[in-house]
Design a protein around this motif. Structure first.
Motif, PDB file in Angstrom:
ATOM      1  N   ALA A   9      12.734 -50.830   8.956  1.00 56.10           N
ATOM      2  CA  ALA A   9      13.304 -50.491  10.261  1.00 56.10           C
ATOM      3  C   ALA A   9      13.121 -49.010  10.559  1.00 56.10           C
ATOM      4  O   ALA A   9      12.868 -48.624  11.712  1.00 56.10           O
ATOM      5  CB  ALA A   9      14.783 -50.857  10.299  1.00 56.10           C
ATOM      6  N   LEU A  10      13.235 -48.174   9.542  1.00 61.04           N
ATOM      7  CA  LEU A  10      12.975 -46.750   9.726  1.00 61.04           C
ATOM      8  C   LEU A  10      11.525 -46.518  10.152  1.00 61.04           C
ATOM      9  O   LEU A  10      11.241 -45.707  11.036  1.00 61.04           O
ATOM     10  CB  LEU A  10      13.264 -45.990   8.424  1.00 61.04           C
ATOM     11  N   GLU A  11      10.599 -47.246   9.530  1.00 64.08           N
ATOM     12  CA  GLU A  11       9.175 -47.121   9.848  1.00 64.08           C
ATOM     13  C   GLU A  11       8.899 -47.491  11.302  1.00 64.08           C
ATOM     14  O   GLU A  11       8.174 -46.799  12.014  1.00 64.08           O
ATOM     15  CB  GLU A  11       8.347 -48.023   8.928  1.00 64.08           C
ATOM     16  N   VAL A  12       9.462 -48.600  11.731  1.00 67.05           N
ATOM     17  CA  VAL A  12       9.216 -49.065  13.101  1.00 67.05           C
ATOM     18  C   VAL A  12       9.815 -48.086  14.100  1.00 67.05           C
ATOM     19  O   VAL A  12       9.196 -47.763  15.121  1.00 67.05           O
ATOM     20  CB  VAL A  12       9.769 -50.485  13.316  1.00 67.05           C
ATOM     21  N   CYS A  13      11.004 -47.596  13.818  1.00 67.74           N
ATOM     22  CA  CYS A  13      11.647 -46.635  14.703  1.00 67.74           C
ATOM     23  C   CYS A  13      10.779 -45.380  14.849  1.00 67.74           C
ATOM     24  O   CYS A  13      10.570 -44.878  15.956  1.00 67.74           O
ATOM     25  CB  CYS A  13      13.024 -46.269  14.162  1.00 67.74           C
ATOM     26  N   LEU A  14      10.253 -44.893  13.741  1.00 66.21           N
ATOM     27  CA  LEU A  14       9.507 -43.637  13.747  1.00 66.21           C
ATOM     28  C   LEU A  14       8.092 -43.783  14.285  1.00 66.21           C
ATOM     29  O   LEU A  14       7.567 -42.872  14.934  1.00 66.21           O
ATOM     30  CB  LEU A  14       9.464 -43.071  12.316  1.00 66.21           C
ATOM     31  N   HIS A  15       7.457 -44.944  14.067  1.00 65.62           N
ATOM     32  CA  HIS A  15       6.015 -45.043  14.321  1.00 65.62           C
ATOM     33  C   HIS A  15       5.595 -46.111  15.331  1.00 65.62           C
ATOM     34  O   HIS A  15       4.425 -46.462  15.391  1.00 65.62           O
ATOM     35  CB  HIS A  15       5.284 -45.275  13.003  1.00 65.62           C
ATOM     36  N   HIS A  16       6.529 -46.624  16.158  1.00 66.86           N
ATOM     37  CA  HIS A  16       6.118 -47.667  17.105  1.00 66.86           C
ATOM     38  C   HIS A  16       5.298 -47.122  18.267  1.00 66.86           C
ATOM     39  O   HIS A  16       4.771 -47.898  19.070  1.00 66.86           O
ATOM     40  CB  HIS A  16       7.329 -48.466  17.616  1.00 66.86           C
ATOM     41  N   HIS A  17       5.147 -45.799  18.364  1.00 67.38           N
ATOM     42  CA  HIS A  17       4.282 -45.213  19.398  1.00 67.38           C
ATOM     43  C   HIS A  17       2.969 -44.687  18.821  1.00 67.38           C
ATOM     44  O   HIS A  17       2.218 -43.997  19.525  1.00 67.38           O
ATOM     45  CB  HIS A  17       5.011 -44.101  20.146  1.00 67.38           C
ATOM     46  N   GLU A  18       2.684 -45.011  17.571  1.00 66.16           N
ATOM     47  CA  GLU A  18       1.383 -44.663  17.004  1.00 66.16           C
ATOM     48  C   GLU A  18       0.332 -45.643  17.535  1.00 66.16           C
ATOM     49  O   GLU A  18       0.660 -46.769  17.937  1.00 66.16           O
ATOM     50  CB  GLU A  18       1.421 -44.730  15.474  1.00 66.16           C
ATOM     51  N   LYS A  19      -0.943 -45.222  17.541  1.00 72.28           N
ATOM     52  CA  LYS A  19      -2.040 -46.062  18.015  1.00 72.28           C
ATOM     53  C   LYS A  19      -3.111 -46.176  16.935  1.00 72.28           C
ATOM     54  O   LYS A  19      -3.270 -45.274  16.103  1.00 72.28           O
ATOM     55  CB  LYS A  19      -2.649 -45.486  19.292  1.00 72.28           C
ATOM     56  N   MET A  20      -3.829 -47.252  16.959  1.00 71.90           N
ATOM     57  CA  MET A  20      -4.819 -47.510  15.919  1.00 71.90           C
ATOM     58  C   MET A  20      -5.886 -46.424  15.843  1.00 71.90           C
ATOM     59  O   MET A  20      -6.449 -46.162  14.786  1.00 71.90           O
ATOM     60  CB  MET A  20      -5.472 -48.877  16.140  1.00 71.90           C
ATOM     61  N   ASP A  21      -6.196 -45.775  16.969  1.00 73.07           N
ATOM     62  CA  ASP A  21      -7.235 -44.734  16.958  1.00 73.07           C
ATOM     63  C   ASP A  21      -6.700 -43.355  16.617  1.00 73.07           C
ATOM     64  O   ASP A  21      -7.428 -42.354  16.659  1.00 73.07           O
ATOM     65  CB  ASP A  21      -7.973 -44.692  18.306  1.00 73.07           C
ATOM     66  N   GLY A  22      -5.406 -43.274  16.295  1.00 73.96           N
ATOM     67  CA  GLY A  22      -4.828 -42.001  15.883  1.00 73.96           C
ATOM     68  C   GLY A  22      -4.361 -41.110  17.010  1.00 73.96           C
ATOM     69  O   GLY A  22      -3.977 -39.961  16.765  1.00 73.96           O
ATOM     70  N   SER A  23      -4.352 -41.612  18.231  1.00 73.73           N
ATOM     71  CA  SER A  23      -3.973 -40.777  19.371  1.00 73.73           C
ATOM     72  C   SER A  23      -2.504 -40.898  19.750  1.00 73.73           C
ATOM     73  O   SER A  23      -2.069 -40.334  20.749  1.00 73.73           O
ATOM     74  CB  SER A  23      -4.837 -41.129  20.591  1.00 73.73           C
ATOM     75  N   GLY A  24      -1.721 -41.636  18.954  1.00 73.90           N
ATOM     76  CA  GLY A  24      -0.308 -41.815  19.277  1.00 73.90           C
ATOM     77  C   GLY A  24       0.566 -40.701  18.742  1.00 73.90           C
ATOM     78  O   GLY A  24       0.081 -39.645  18.325  1.00 73.90           O
ATOM     79  N   TYR A  25       1.870 -40.933  18.716  1.00 75.97           N
ATOM     80  CA  TYR A  25       2.813 -39.923  18.227  1.00 75.97           C
ATOM     81  C   TYR A  25       3.931 -40.632  17.464  1.00 75.97           C
ATOM     82  O   TYR A  25       4.090 -41.849  17.580  1.00 75.97           O
ATOM     83  CB  TYR A  25       3.369 -39.101  19.410  1.00 75.97           C
ATOM     84  N   PRO A  26       4.659 -39.926  16.572  1.00 78.28           N
ATOM     85  CA  PRO A  26       4.676 -38.461  16.422  1.00 78.28           C
ATOM     86  C   PRO A  26       3.704 -37.896  15.396  1.00 78.28           C
ATOM     87  O   PRO A  26       3.497 -36.696  15.335  1.00 78.28           O
ATOM     88  CB  PRO A  26       6.118 -38.203  15.964  1.00 78.28           C
ATOM     89  N   HIS A  27       3.087 -38.732  14.564  1.00 77.85           N
ATOM     90  CA  HIS A  27       2.296 -38.217  13.441  1.00 77.85           C
ATOM     91  C   HIS A  27       0.806 -38.529  13.528  1.00 77.85           C
ATOM     92  O   HIS A  27       0.082 -38.299  12.570  1.00 77.85           O
ATOM     93  CB  HIS A  27       2.867 -38.764  12.110  1.00 77.85           C
TER      94      HIS A  27
END
Length: 403
Positions: A242-260
């Motif tokens: 749940a921590l992972e999903v909260c932190l990384h649900h705006h990441e994108k497969m091509d690396g252009s998402g956020y926050p990391h």
């Protein structure tokens, strides 16, 4: 009468009232049930549950040994003496609508309370969320289209709260489509419910702004995954998933998402699932600054966003909601217009529809429920309700239908 007994003493025919230990470690979604299936007994004995509470008035009791005698192993109860377990049998979407509508209303207040406490700085207790996750999962098991479609109808004021409920339901449905086990599915549902808790730490004037955000405001909003992650870290019983999903649900497969700017397999499986579920519900819902896109058109657009989603997960997601999700206006080969009211479990292009209008006569016709898997008619394309002046299509599929 309630009794607490070691798990090793559990036998078929007992009514399980409660299980000791964290809910996420239990082998069952259900918490109160008659133990009538040998596979359920085996799962319980293999689990890490140390003890259970039984209700002897609703099932068999512990075998009492004579005083001074060694305790003998309880005799097994014959299968004929044990009622069959209650299973979640898939029902038509119309038959689930009433239950799903009641659940949406209850969940709105529950999530509002949960998020309100988070806004006040109180720690999130994940175990308090679990009964709601279980209710959502049970509804999805009976028919995923009902709850998922109803949650999509949220108002702009309800968006923040019901979006979390909708993503919970979508995550449960997607987990089962991907073949994840029930423990993983349970965690996925919990992650979906909590994924946007960080928005409670955002300024209200930004969160509820009726127009497009400025660059500075968007920069503030982009901090919500980290703020939510920090809040959940301070909570209790929140699994790492749940921590992972909260932190990384705006990441994108091509690396252009956020926050990391994570890319590909760097993003956890549940976070990649969360990305699809979050975006789909967001773009198909009315939000303070944007009106909803139609569900089928949203899937078509999402399919064209190269580099955004995991293709395998997105394909599984389409199977969950259907190529023509519930509520879609479609044109049939016969020239009639219809609204999709339910999905077929194995045929994505042949849902159940309600036919109500003839494009040939330009007139309404008697409403007819049509299962396209049993009809010579077929869908030839989607239609925009606005092009036909239809403003009340939701009533065709939101009404409970128990027949």
């Amino acid at each position: 009468m309630l009794k607490k007994i070691p798990t090793s003493q559990v036998r078929l025919g007992m009514f399980i009232q409660a299980l000791d230990g964290p809910w996420l470690s239990h082998p069952f979604w259900k918490t109160k049930f008659l133990l009538g299936d040998a596979s359920d007994l085996e799962a319980l004995l293999r689990s890490q549950v140390p003890a259970v509470w039984i209700d002897a008035s609703k099932g068999v009791d512990v075998v009492a040994a004579p005083q001074g005698s060694p305790v003998a192993a309880p005799a097994p109860v014959s299968a004929a003496a044990v009622p069959p377990p209650v299973a979640s049998v898939r029902v038509p979407a119309g038959a689930e609508m009433e239950k799903a509508a009641a659940l949406v209303n209850r969940s709105r207040q529950q999530v509002m309370n949960l998020f309100g406490e988070a806004r006040l700085g109180k720690a999130v207790d994940a175990e308090q969320c679990l009964p709601l996750v279980e209710e959502v999962a049970s509804s999805v098991a009976r028919n995923p289209s009902a709850l998922i479609s109803l949650a999509r109808l949220k108002t702009k004021d309800d968006y923040t709260y019901l979006h979390s409920v909708a993503v919970c339901a979508l995550m449960v449905s997607l987990s089962r489509q991907l073949g994840l086990d029930e423990a993983q599915t349970r965690e996925a549902g919990l992650a979906g419910l909590l994924h946007d808790v960080g928005k409670m730490m955002m300024p209200l004037e930004v969160l509820n702004k009726p127009g497009q955000l400025t660059d500075d405001e968007f920069t503030v909003m982009r901090t919500h995954p980290m703020r939510g992650f920090e809040a959940l870290q301070d909570g209790s019983a929140v699994p790492a998933s749940a921590l992972e999903v909260c932190l990384h649900h705006h990441e994108k497969m091509d690396g252009s998402g956020y926050p990391h700017k994570q890319a590909g397999e760097q993003i956890s499986l549940l976070a990649r699932m969360g990305a699809v579920c979050d975006v789909y519900d967001a773009i198909t819902s009315n939000r303070p600054y944007k009106n909803a896109w139609d569900a089928a058109g949203s899937l078509q657009r999402m399919a064209q966003w190269n580099g955004h989603f995991d293709p395998r997960i997105f394909q599984a997601f389409v199977k969950c909601v259907g190529i023509y999700p519930v509520g879609t206006l479609v044109k049939l080969h016969s020239g009639r217009l219809a609204v999709v009211v339910d999905q077929h479990a194995s045929n994505l292009v042949a849902p159940t529809v309600k036919v109500f209008y003839s494009t040939k006569s330009q007139m309404p016709i008697p409403v007819e429920l049509l299962d396209l898997t049993r009809s010579t008619d077929r869908i030839v394309g989607r239609e925009a309700p606005g092009d036909w002046g239809f403003k009340n299509l939701d009533e065709f599929w939101t009404q409970a239908d128990k027949h």
